[in-house]
Design a protein around this motif. Structure first.
Motif, mmCIF file in Angstrom:
data_model
loop_
_atom_site.group_PDB
_atom_site.id
_atom_site.type_symbol
_atom_site.label_atom_id
_atom_site.label_comp_id
_atom_site.label_asym_id
_atom_site.label_seq_id
_atom_site.Cartn_x
_atom_site.Cartn_y
_atom_site.Cartn_z
ATOM 1 N N GLN A 106 0.841 -1.189 0.000
ATOM 2 C CA GLN A 106 0.000 0.000 0.000
ATOM 3 C C GLN A 106 0.878 1.241 0.000
ATOM 4 O OE1 GLN A 106 -2.017 0.813 3.829
ATOM 5 N NE2 GLN A 106 -0.916 -0.965 4.648
ATOM 6 N N PRO A 107 0.319 2.389 -0.394
ATOM 7 C CA PRO A 107 1.125 3.615 -0.445
ATOM 8 C C PRO A 107 1.618 4.025 0.939
ATOM 9 C CG PRO A 107 -0.947 3.879 -1.635
ATOM 10 C CD PRO A 107 -1.053 2.601 -0.854
ATOM 11 N N MET A 108 2.817 4.585 0.962
ATOM 12 C CA MET A 108 3.338 5.166 2.187
ATOM 13 C C MET A 108 2.664 6.522 2.441
ATOM 14 S SD MET A 108 5.574 3.233 3.716
ATOM 15 C CE MET A 108 6.700 4.280 4.666
ATOM 16 N N PRO A 109 2.707 7.026 3.679
ATOM 17 C CA PRO A 109 2.140 8.346 3.961
ATOM 18 C C PRO A 109 2.726 9.410 3.035
ATOM 19 C CG PRO A 109 2.665 7.223 6.006
ATOM 20 C CD PRO A 109 3.216 6.367 4.904
ATOM 21 N N SER A 110 1.919 10.377 2.671
ATOM 22 C CA SER A 110 2.231 11.501 1.776
ATOM 23 C C SER A 110 2.188 11.102 0.306
ATOM 24 C CB SER A 110 3.583 12.167 2.093
ATOM 25 O OG SER A 110 4.682 11.398 1.601
ATOM 26 N N ILE A 111 1.908 9.836 0.002
ATOM 27 C CA ILE A 111 1.862 9.368 -1.385
ATOM 28 C C ILE A 111 0.432 8.973 -1.749
ATOM 29 C CG2 ILE A 111 2.624 7.552 -2.976
ATOM 30 C CD1 ILE A 111 5.285 7.565 -1.434
ATOM 31 N N LYS A 112 -0.046 9.494 -2.861
ATOM 32 C CA LYS A 112 -1.377 9.162 -3.366
ATOM 33 C C LYS A 112 -1.240 8.286 -4.608
ATOM 34 C CE LYS A 112 -3.766 13.370 -1.801
ATOM 35 N NZ LYS A 112 -4.506 14.570 -2.273
ATOM 36 N N ILE A 113 -2.075 7.266 -4.677
ATOM 37 C CA ILE A 113 -2.119 6.369 -5.835
ATOM 38 C C ILE A 113 -3.532 6.382 -6.404
ATOM 39 C CG2 ILE A 113 -1.802 4.009 -6.675
ATOM 40 C CD1 ILE A 113 0.781 5.130 -5.682
ATOM 41 N N GLU A 114 -3.631 6.472 -7.721
ATOM 42 C CA GLU A 114 -4.906 6.319 -8.404
ATOM 43 C C GLU A 114 -4.745 5.348 -9.567
ATOM 44 O OE1 GLU A 114 -7.073 10.670 -7.694
ATOM 45 O OE2 GLU A 114 -6.472 10.065 -9.723
ATOM 46 N N LEU A 115 -5.827 4.663 -9.885
ATOM 47 C CA LEU A 115 -5.893 3.832 -11.077
ATOM 48 C C LEU A 115 -6.828 4.514 -12.069
ATOM 49 C CD1 LEU A 115 -6.308 0.311 -9.408
ATOM 50 C CD2 LEU A 115 -4.205 1.294 -10.337
ATOM 51 N N ARG A 116 -6.414 4.599 -13.325
ATOM 52 C CA ARG A 116 -7.236 5.250 -14.337
ATOM 53 C C ARG A 116 -7.313 4.362 -15.582
ATOM 54 N NH1 ARG A 116 -5.234 11.605 -13.894
ATOM 55 N NH2 ARG A 116 -5.255 11.704 -11.600
ATOM 56 N N ASP A 117 -8.451 4.453 -16.270
ATOM 57 C CA ASP A 117 -8.633 3.623 -17.454
ATOM 58 C C ASP A 117 -7.988 4.277 -18.672
ATOM 59 O OD1 ASP A 117 -10.360 5.609 -18.367
ATOM 60 O OD2 ASP A 117 -12.175 4.480 -17.877
ATOM 61 N N GLU A 118 -8.198 3.672 -19.850
ATOM 62 C CA GLU A 118 -7.571 4.149 -21.078
ATOM 63 C C GLU A 118 -7.945 5.593 -21.395
ATOM 64 O OE1 GLU A 118 -5.485 2.605 -23.057
ATOM 65 O OE2 GLU A 118 -5.756 0.435 -22.933
ATOM 66 N N GLU A 119 -9.111 6.028 -20.961
ATOM 67 C CA GLU A 119 -9.569 7.383 -21.230
ATOM 68 C C GLU A 119 -9.225 8.358 -20.109
ATOM 69 O OE1 GLU A 119 -13.727 6.962 -21.932
ATOM 70 O OE2 GLU A 119 -13.459 5.952 -23.873
ATOM 71 N N GLY A 120 -8.486 7.869 -19.103
ATOM 72 C CA GLY A 120 -8.087 8.725 -17.993
ATOM 73 C C GLY A 120 -9.110 8.850 -16.892
ATOM 74 N N LYS A 121 -10.158 8.040 -16.939
ATOM 75 C CA LYS A 121 -11.193 8.104 -15.902
ATOM 76 C C LYS A 121 -10.782 7.292 -14.673
ATOM 77 C CE LYS A 121 -14.949 8.696 -19.243
ATOM 78 N NZ LYS A 121 -16.168 8.074 -19.816
ATOM 79 N N LEU A 122 -11.103 7.843 -13.492
ATOM 80 C CA LEU A 122 -10.722 7.221 -12.231
ATOM 81 C C LEU A 122 -11.431 5.885 -12.027
ATOM 82 C CD1 LEU A 122 -9.196 7.608 -9.508
ATOM 83 C CD2 LEU A 122 -11.281 8.686 -8.634
ATOM 84 N N ILE A 123 -10.677 4.878 -11.585
ATOM 85 C CA ILE A 123 -11.224 3.564 -11.233
ATOM 86 C C ILE A 123 -11.219 3.440 -9.717
ATOM 87 C CG2 ILE A 123 -10.854 1.068 -11.364
ATOM 88 C CD1 ILE A 123 -9.472 1.563 -14.075
ATOM 89 N N THR A 124 -12.372 3.203 -9.129
ATOM 90 C CA THR A 124 -12.455 3.074 -7.671
ATOM 91 C C THR A 124 -12.805 1.653 -7.234
ATOM 92 O OG1 THR A 124 -14.776 3.769 -7.722
ATOM 93 C CG2 THR A 124 -13.119 5.488 -7.371
ATOM 94 N N ALA A 125 -13.302 0.838 -8.142
ATOM 95 C CA ALA A 125 -13.728 -0.519 -7.783
ATOM 96 C C ALA A 125 -12.527 -1.438 -7.581
ATOM 97 C CB ALA A 125 -14.627 -1.086 -8.883
ATOM 98 N N ASN A 126 -12.678 -2.425 -6.713
ATOM 99 C CA ASN A 126 -11.655 -3.440 -6.519
ATOM 100 C C ASN A 126 -11.542 -4.341 -7.745
ATOM 101 O OD1 ASN A 126 -10.812 -2.707 -3.947
ATOM 102 N ND2 ASN A 126 -12.313 -4.000 -2.929
ATOM 103 N N SER A 127 -10.332 -4.854 -7.966
ATOM 104 C CA SER A 127 -10.056 -5.875 -8.979
ATOM 105 C C SER A 127 -10.338 -5.429 -10.408
ATOM 106 C CB SER A 127 -10.853 -7.154 -8.671
ATOM 107 O OG SER A 127 -10.537 -7.635 -7.380
ATOM 108 N N VAL A 128 -10.310 -4.112 -10.639
ATOM 109 C CA VAL A 128 -10.453 -3.581 -11.997
ATOM 110 C C VAL A 128 -9.127 -2.936 -12.392
ATOM 111 C CG1 VAL A 128 -11.673 -1.966 -13.500
ATOM 112 C CG2 VAL A 128 -12.918 -3.173 -11.687
ATOM 113 N N GLU A 129 -8.558 -3.395 -13.496
ATOM 114 C CA GLU A 129 -7.238 -2.927 -13.890
ATOM 115 C C GLU A 129 -7.260 -1.506 -14.442
ATOM 116 O OE1 GLU A 129 -5.653 -5.723 -16.638
ATOM 117 O OE2 GLU A 129 -4.926 -7.060 -15.080
ATOM 118 N N GLY A 130 -6.195 -0.782 -14.126
ATOM 119 C CA GLY A 130 -6.014 0.559 -14.668
ATOM 120 C C GLY A 130 -4.553 0.946 -14.611
ATOM 121 N N GLU A 131 -4.237 2.041 -15.280
ATOM 122 C CA GLU A 131 -2.864 2.536 -15.234
ATOM 123 C C GLU A 131 -2.610 3.197 -13.883
ATOM 124 O OE1 GLU A 131 0.326 5.440 -17.551
ATOM 125 O OE2 GLU A 131 -1.786 5.459 -18.158
ATOM 126 N N ILE A 132 -1.470 2.905 -13.290
ATOM 127 C CA ILE A 132 -1.115 3.444 -11.978
ATOM 128 C C ILE A 132 -0.631 4.881 -12.134
ATOM 129 C CG2 ILE A 132 0.426 3.195 -9.994
ATOM 130 C CD1 ILE A 132 0.575 0.167 -10.756
#
Length: 553
Positions: free
Chosen positions: A371-397
């Motif tokens: 998991q991310p360390m403190p002060s670090i934010k991680i997001e997953l985004r799809d091919e169009e740059g939209k945020l992915i919030t669901a578990n087990s759905v692949e996206g670009e880190i």
């Protein structure tokens, strides 16, 4: 709130780890409130450690006091003889050695930019980076000078010709620059193509060192609760990662100076027997360069000799997925690291430590880098740059933190492609999450497009590497007239009787048929890796792209 109770308790109770929000290059971010504001502070604070050893290299021992004096002498040479000013570049092209570290600190102490050239590069590759950086001077060892001697146009200083201790004059005062100015250029690993110079700020390196110390404090508390004695040996870190790599420099030598711990600098090609002897001789307490290939070689050697290395309290690594069976074997050879073993995920561009897994989370999910360390934010985004919030759905880190790079040196196009306007780093790596833990699917550049199916090489490689007769493996996509690409596996094995059909069956019992390699290549030599231990798949596809020169023993 961080889900790790030890880390969150330290953030809540220790003023040094207190976090608040600040504007970082136009974006509000979580930062360590009471951090040093310059790497110069690291240098000045190191004086308090006196005659305690900072660096051990071969038969040399350099104390913190001696190191500070040598840094001042080196900085004086840079200023007085080579007119190095704030913002100027100093290229360092050498194997791991004390002079590498001394000239790094000398460079940043006067506000200049240290360019850590890959010591494995051939001369032509080094010259490209030198010409792009246009340094005032190149400091190097004799072996690497010989690689560039017939092409180099910049002034050079060869370590073997220099006796710093005999230099009479020292720098009188250090130069502080803004923490968001560049401290060094570190070069991308080049596993997918031509390396780029990553501009790493003072803020980034300070944040990384603080995170390393936070993680170290949490690990110490956790393992101590199980009766592990941290007072038995003097804290001594084994540095096997190259200094031109973010894990060797920022997570290694820089953090060690800040923390006041001793660094044992390994030299030459990684040889398991040599590493074991050094661990035993110097009672090494931590090894952070345990990438899977190096760790496996050391475990093989130790197990063959029935050795346990009880002085080592912390083992950690990254750079590649860590097979669960390797984690289990580590506990046998390094019994006192059972509760502190960890590995993680990060990039040169993200400033080293980003995601980490250890302790109870590692036991529960050994396939996750954490998991991310403190002060670090991680997001997953799809091919169009939209945020992915669901578990087990692949996206670009995507990563946002004070440690993220300023950009690529003199490469605005690549910088714009990698960084969004609000300073999210597009990593090019794909993954998914389960709760607070992240999982890496593959580098996007590794993805194999077989017909209508996406094939992630890492999934196949982990299964192949679990085979008793396979030393290591690589899976790549090769052109196919009908499918676009087909799956090919290159397998390093000492068993000449191992067949394609056996391995197809081995993979096929766990994976869908379309993921089973249709082409196989057996070799009895190691796969090509760069200096940080990452597999160079572009070299497997085209051997002419191998610009690395491995260290001699």
């Amino acid at each position: 709130m961080h889900s790790d109770k030890y880390i969150q308790a330290l953030v809540d109770s220790q003023s040094f780890f207190e976090i608040h929000q600040e504007n970082v290059l136009g974006v509000e971010m979580d930062v360590f409130k009471n951090r040093p504001r310059s790497l110069v502070d690291f240098i000045e604070l190191s004086a308090s450690h006196g005659e305690k050893p900072y660096l051990i290299y071969q038969d040399k021992v350099i104390s913190f006091t001696q190191h500070l004096t040598l840094v001042k002498k080196a900085a004086h040479i840079l200023q007085s003889q080579h007119n190095v000013k704030p913002g100027d570049r100093v290229a360092i092209y050498a194997a791991n050695c004390p002079e590498w570290i001394i000239f790094f600190w000398a460079t940043v102490s006067i506000g200049a930019i240290a360019c850590g050239l890959n010591g494995w590069w051939k001369g032509s590759e080094a010259i490209k980076a030198i010409d792009a950086a246009d340094p005032n001077i190149i400091v190097c060892d004799q072996k690497r000078f010989d690689r560039i001697a017939d092409q180099v146009k910049h002034p050079t200083l060869i370590f073997e010709d220099l006796d710093l201790s005999s230099c009479a004059e020292e720098l009188q005062s250090f130069t502080r620059i803004d923490e968001d100015e560049c401290a060094c250029l570190l070069y991308t690993s080049g596993t997918t193509g031509t390396p780029k110079g990553v501009m790493t700020s003072h803020r980034s390196m300070i944040a990384n060192s603080t995170l390393q110390m936070l993680q170290g404090a949490a690990v110490s508390q956790h393992s101590s609760s199980y009766g592990i004695d941290w007072s038995k040996n003097t804290p001594t870190s084994l540095l096997t990662s190259p200094l031109f790599h973010v894990s060797g420099l920022s997570a290694g030598a820089v953090t060690s100076l800040f923390a006041g711990s001793t660094t044992l600098v390994y030299d030459g090609r990684f040889l398991a027997d040599k590493v074991i002897k050094l661990i035993q001789k110097f009672s090494v307490t931590s090894w952070g360069g345990a990438v899977p290939t190096a760790l496996k070689r050391l475990l093989d050697e130790a197990e063959a000799k029935n050795l346990t290395l009880e002085s080592v309290l912390v083992v950690g690594g990254g750079g590649a997925p860590m097979p669960p069976e390797l984690i289990e074997r580590t506990k046998g050879v390094f019994p006192n690291s059972e509760y502190s073993f960890g590995y993680g995920y990060g990039l040169t561009e993200s400033g080293a430590i980003t995601i980490i897994n250890w302790g109870e989370a590692l036991k529960a999910e050994p396939a996750s880098p954490g998991q991310p360390m403190p002060s670090i934010k991680i997001e997953l985004r799809d091919e169009e740059g939209k945020l992915i919030t669901a578990n087990s759905v692949e996206g670009e880190i995507h990563i946002q933190s004070p440690s993220v790079m300023l950009g690529y040196y003199n490469n605005p196009e690549a910088s714009a492609a990698a960084l969004t306007n609000d300073r999210w780093l597009r990593t090019g790596d794909w993954g998914y999450k389960k709760g607070s833990l992240y999982f890496i699917s593959s580098r996007r550049t590794d993805l194999i497009l077989r017909g209508a199916e996406n094939v992630y090489p890492q999934e196949i490689e982990l299964i192949l590497d679990s085979h008793k007769d396979i030393e290591e493996s690589a899976v790549i996509g090769i052109p196919h007239d009908d499918l676009g690409q087909e799956v090919m596996a290159i397998v390093s094995t000492k068993n000449s009787q191992l067949s394609d059909s056996q391995l197809s069956a081995w993979v096929g019992k766990d994976l869908a048929d379309f993921k089973v390699p249709s082409k196989w290549k057996m070799i009895n030599t190691p796969l090509p890796r760069n200096a940080s231990g990452k597999l160079m798949k572009h070299v497997l596809i085209d051997t002419s792209k191998n610009t690395m020169v491995e260290e001699d023993e």
